[in-house]
Write an enzyme that holds these catalytic residues in place. Structure first.
Site, PDB file in Angstrom:
ATOM      1  N   SER A  22       0.839  -1.206   0.000  1.00 43.89           N
ATOM      2  CA  SER A  22       0.000   0.000   0.000  1.00 43.89           C
ATOM      3  C   SER A  22       0.873   1.256   0.000  1.00 43.89           C
ATOM      4  O   SER A  22       1.959   1.258   0.586  1.00 43.89           O
ATOM      5  CB  SER A  22      -0.859  -0.013   1.267  1.00 43.89           C
ATOM      6  OG  SER A  22      -2.024   0.745   1.121  1.00 43.89           O
ATOM      7  N   PRO A  23       0.397   2.324  -0.642  1.00 49.52           N
ATOM      8  CA  PRO A  23       1.169   3.569  -0.589  1.00 49.52           C
ATOM      9  C   PRO A  23       1.280   4.075   0.846  1.00 49.52           C
ATOM     10  O   PRO A  23       0.289   4.111   1.569  1.00 49.52           O
ATOM     11  CB  PRO A  23       0.345   4.537  -1.455  1.00 49.52           C
ATOM     12  CG  PRO A  23      -1.010   3.927  -1.580  1.00 49.52           C
ATOM     13  CD  PRO A  23      -0.834   2.457  -1.415  1.00 49.52           C
ATOM     14  N   ALA A  57       1.733   8.591  -1.595  1.00 46.26           N
ATOM     15  CA  ALA A  57       1.023   9.749  -2.149  1.00 46.26           C
ATOM     16  C   ALA A  57       2.063  10.751  -2.660  1.00 46.26           C
ATOM     17  O   ALA A  57       2.825  11.308  -1.876  1.00 46.26           O
ATOM     18  CB  ALA A  57       0.160  10.384  -1.063  1.00 46.26           C
ATOM     19  N   TYR A 182      -8.583  13.863   0.954  1.00 45.82           N
ATOM     20  CA  TYR A 182      -7.730  14.756   0.160  1.00 45.82           C
ATOM     21  C   TYR A 182      -8.541  15.356  -0.991  1.00 45.82           C
ATOM     22  O   TYR A 182      -9.763  15.155  -1.068  1.00 45.82           O
ATOM     23  CB  TYR A 182      -6.473  13.994  -0.289  1.00 45.82           C
ATOM     24  CG  TYR A 182      -5.651  13.539   0.907  1.00 45.82           C
ATOM     25  CD1 TYR A 182      -5.160  14.485   1.814  1.00 45.82           C
ATOM     26  CD2 TYR A 182      -5.408  12.196   1.167  1.00 45.82           C
ATOM     27  CE1 TYR A 182      -4.438  14.089   2.936  1.00 45.82           C
ATOM     28  CE2 TYR A 182      -4.688  11.791   2.280  1.00 45.82           C
ATOM     29  CZ  TYR A 182      -4.202  12.749   3.167  1.00 45.82           C
ATOM     30  OH  TYR A 182      -3.505  12.360   4.280  1.00 45.82           O
ATOM     31  N   ARG A 230      -7.876   4.817  -5.767  1.00 42.97           N
ATOM     32  CA  ARG A 230      -8.186   4.547  -4.350  1.00 42.97           C
ATOM     33  C   ARG A 230      -9.311   5.480  -3.920  1.00 42.97           C
ATOM     34  O   ARG A 230      -9.217   6.698  -4.103  1.00 42.97           O
ATOM     35  CB  ARG A 230      -6.959   4.755  -3.456  1.00 42.97           C
ATOM     36  CG  ARG A 230      -7.317   4.705  -1.969  1.00 42.97           C
ATOM     37  CD  ARG A 230      -6.117   4.583  -1.052  1.00 42.97           C
ATOM     38  NE  ARG A 230      -5.703   3.172  -0.925  1.00 42.97           N
ATOM     39  CZ  ARG A 230      -4.856   2.730   0.001  1.00 42.97           C
ATOM     40  NH1 ARG A 230      -4.294   3.568   0.863  1.00 42.97           N
ATOM     41  NH2 ARG A 230      -4.540   1.453   0.069  1.00 42.97           N
TER      42      ARG A 230
END
Ligand SMILES: Cc1cc2nc3c(=O)[nH]c(=O)nc-3n(C[C@H](O)[C@H](O)[C@H](O)COP(=O)(O)O)c2cc1C
Length: 356
Positions: A22-23, A57, A182, A230
């Site tokens: 996962s990021p 990100a 975000y 995502r």
């Protein structure tokens, strides 16, 4: 029936198994440039035989960073240090991926180990902060500037430019970050988007920016490479974004060229009550996959090989995406395969540790 160590092909890209890193923001850059930290952090998880490693990100504009120490890709100069990292990840047989992001109204904060709190320009932060509407994320955060339509268009173009640079750097998987409160998520949710123009109000208007980003991204991202998005499948808050909307969004994104929905949740409402627990978001991946027919990734408190294998075997998701477990153990897939009795190839340099 697929299992955890079956391969998966998305477009022209082969994933060796179903385990994805996962990021995870590392807050280890100056001016957005990747460093040796990224080489080792992402590279070791590729050595550990994750099928894909998604870099954190990565900001598409300088003011779209969460913190001044975020990774960025807003100039061509950012390409070169990433190229080195992605080349190594690919050499290990892992798919090099990158998450492209704009922090929106959650921008300009300090690193978690320095509090993770909003910072002002004298503290190294910046202003103005971009959002659909002038609604601060939470107490202490700046009231953001409501983007004009030309500013939204410029940001869509910034995402596309970032995708072009990701390709130049050797990424073979792009994930667009439309989750966790975000910028893109803040357009999706009626709790953060109170616009009355074509970017707010109805479902169609709230998803417009994301659809434009996806369309612009697909124009510059090679046809043979997968594009993931995502999302936060729910805001976990009355009046917010819902799982039903996530299903509908997936149906709309598929023909625009999205290959997989990475199904996270939350992040847009600071007071949301989230029932954390093992696999607490897996049901979202399952519902989106079942009702939209779009492949999904399950993420969130997946730590155990049998648990991960069961998610794939039962068709709840096409891949499992692990974050913190990969911080505990960069070689998680090697030992997970052993625990499940599956024979996978270890890096030749580590072969002698394969048998207990
Ligand atoms: C150190 C850290 C950094 C993170 N940074 C990002 C990020 O850059 N992008 C993102 O979408 N999620 C980010 N997350 C969330 C994770 O990708 C993941 O969705 C979340 O931690 C739940 O998975 P886990 O239970 O396996 O850790 C981060 C999580 C951690 C622990």
């Amino acid at each position: 029936m697929a299992h955890l160590f079956d391969s998966l092909k998305l477009r022209g890209v082969e994933f060796a198994n179903r385990v994805v890193v996962s990021p995870m923001c590392q807050y280890s850059c100056t001016n957005g440039f990747a460093t040796d930290w990224h080489f080792v952090h992402l590279g070791s998880r590729a050595v550990g035989r994750a099928a894909a490693v998604i870099a954190e990100a990565t900001a598409v504009t300088a003011d779209g960073r969460i913190s001044p120490r975020d990774l960025g890709i807003w100039t061509d100069d950012h390409i070169e240090p990433l190229r080195r990292v992605f080349a190594f990840v690919a050499e290990q047989g892992s798919v090099p991926g990158i998450q492209l992001a704009h922090a929106g109204r959650k921008a300009s904060t300090s690193e978690p180990w320095n509090g993770g709190k909003p910072i002002s320009p004298p503290q190294g932060g910046w202003t103005p902060i971009a959002a659909p509407s002038p609604l601060a994320f939470a107490d202490g955060y700046q009231v953001p500037h409501a983007l004009s339509v030309p500013e939204i268009t410029a940001l869509v173009e910034a995402f596309a430019a970032a995708v072009r640079r990701a390709h130049a750097a050797g990424a073979k998987l792009v994930e667009l970050h439309a989750a966790h409160g975000y910028l893109v998520h803040s357009f999706l949710s009626p709790l953060s988007n109170q616009r009355t123009d074509q970017y707010g109000g109805s479902f169609t208007n709230r998803i417009r920016m994301l659809c434009e980003v996806v369309t612009a991204a697909r124009k510059v991202w090679p046809e043979e490479y997968p594009l993931w998005v995502r999302i936060s499948a729910t805001d976990w808050t009355e009046g917010g974004w819902t799982v039903e909307e996530s299903v509908e969004l997936a149906r709309i994104l598929k023909p625009l060229g999205v290959d997989l929905i990475d199904s996270s949740s939350g992040g847009n409402v600071s007071s949301a009550k989230i029932p954390f627990g093992p696999g607490y978001q897996v049901a979202f991946a399952e519902q989106i996959r079942r009702e939209s027919g779009v492949p999904t990734g399950a993420v969130g408190m997946i730590t155990d090989p049998a648990q991960a294998d069961q998610i794939i075997r039962s068709g709840q998701a096409d891949v499992v995406i692990l974050a913190r477990q990969f911080l505990r153990d960069p070689y998680w897939p090697l030992l997970a395969a052993r625990a499940l009795g599956t024979d996978i190839q270890w890096p030749v340099q580590y072969e002698r540790a394969k048998q207990k």
